[in-house]
Scaffold this motif. Structure first.
Motif, PDB file in Angstrom:
ATOM      1  N   LYS A  30      -1.243  -5.003   5.805  1.00 12.56           N
ATOM      2  CA  LYS A  30      -2.638  -5.459   5.815  1.00 12.56           C
ATOM      3  C   LYS A  30      -3.129  -5.736   7.230  1.00 12.56           C
ATOM      4  O   LYS A  30      -4.277  -5.463   7.572  1.00 12.56           O
ATOM      5  N   ASP A  35     -10.229  -3.957   7.877  1.00 10.33           N
ATOM      6  CA  ASP A  35     -10.700  -4.863   6.814  1.00 10.33           C
ATOM      7  C   ASP A  35     -11.585  -4.168   5.789  1.00 10.33           C
ATOM      8  O   ASP A  35     -11.512  -4.461   4.596  1.00 10.33           O
ATOM      9  N   ASP A  40      -5.052  -4.417  -0.382  1.00 12.62           N
ATOM     10  CA  ASP A  40      -4.312  -5.509  -1.016  1.00 12.62           C
ATOM     11  C   ASP A  40      -3.063  -4.958  -1.667  1.00 12.62           C
ATOM     12  O   ASP A  40      -3.134  -4.015  -2.470  1.00 12.62           O
ATOM     13  N   ILE A  42      -0.417  -5.146  -4.409  1.00 15.57           N
ATOM     14  CA  ILE A  42      -0.426  -5.729  -5.753  1.00 15.57           C
ATOM     15  C   ILE A  42       0.960  -5.726  -6.396  1.00 15.57           C
ATOM     16  O   ILE A  42       1.114  -6.179  -7.520  1.00 15.57           O
ATOM     17  N   TYR A  58      -0.673  -0.718  -4.073  1.00 19.07           N
ATOM     18  CA  TYR A  58      -1.807  -1.316  -3.366  1.00 19.07           C
ATOM     19  C   TYR A  58      -3.091  -0.967  -4.089  1.00 19.07           C
ATOM     20  O   TYR A  58      -3.161  -0.006  -4.833  1.00 19.07           O
ATOM     21  N   LYS A  67     -12.540   1.090  -5.189  1.00 18.42           N
ATOM     22  CA  LYS A  67     -11.141   0.655  -5.251  1.00 18.42           C
ATOM     23  C   LYS A  67     -10.284   1.748  -5.894  1.00 18.42           C
ATOM     24  O   LYS A  67     -10.627   2.301  -6.929  1.00 18.42           O
TER      25      LYS A  67
END
Length: 156
Positions: A30, A35, A40, A42, A58, A67
């Motif tokens: 990350k 950004d 993320d 997961i 991710y 996403k």
């Protein structure tokens, strides 16, 4: 259609041990990802150090804030020399990323070789020319900046 490679090199102001400790820890991904990608991890119970066979899941938004699930497997690891991650689920038809490090005077040379094939044949090849290639370049440019910020600019 279209199979591509991106090769990037960066000289790092750190020791092999420092660079390896940083890049071999999935939790640091990350820190070197822009950004805006909403990166993320997961995966549950993720190990602090990668190992062959490790699966990392991710959520990431590479384009238009959409996403996407991305699952990679760490297929090869040679401590303090290289590791390879390959996509198992995600946006590419093929994704194979080699991460190499080697000692140089006053630091470390990081060399990445990303071999990839976009999905959708001819349309994917067009998308590579229009968007994908430049987006990958942008992501690696960000990573260069983040690594320089972490370890300091390399000076020979």
């Amino acid at each position: 259609m279209g199979f591509y490679q991106l090769i990037k090199e960066q000289k790092v102001n750190a020791s092999i041990d420092e660079v390896w400790d940083f890049i071999s820890s999935p939790g640091n991904l990350k820190e070197i990802t822009p950004d805006y990608m909403g990166f993320d991890i997961i995966s549950n119970n993720l190990s602090e150090k990668m190992y062959p066979g490790m699966i990392i899941s991710y959520k990431v938004s590479p384009v238009f804030g959409i996403k996407t699930l991305w699952v990679t497997e760490i297929t090869h690891v040679k401590e303090k020399e290289y590791f390879v991650d390959e996509q198992r689920v995600g946006p590419y038809a093929i994704w194979h990323h080699q991460h190499h490090i080697s000692a140089i005077p006053n630091g470390v040379l990081m060399r990445d070789i990303v071999s990839y094939k976009p999905p959708f044949g001819f349309l994917g090849a067009m998308a590579n020319g229009i968007l994908i290639k430049s987006k990958l370049q942008e992501i690696f440019d960000y990573r260069t900046m983040a690594v320089d910020k972490k370890f300091g600019k390399y000076s020979s």
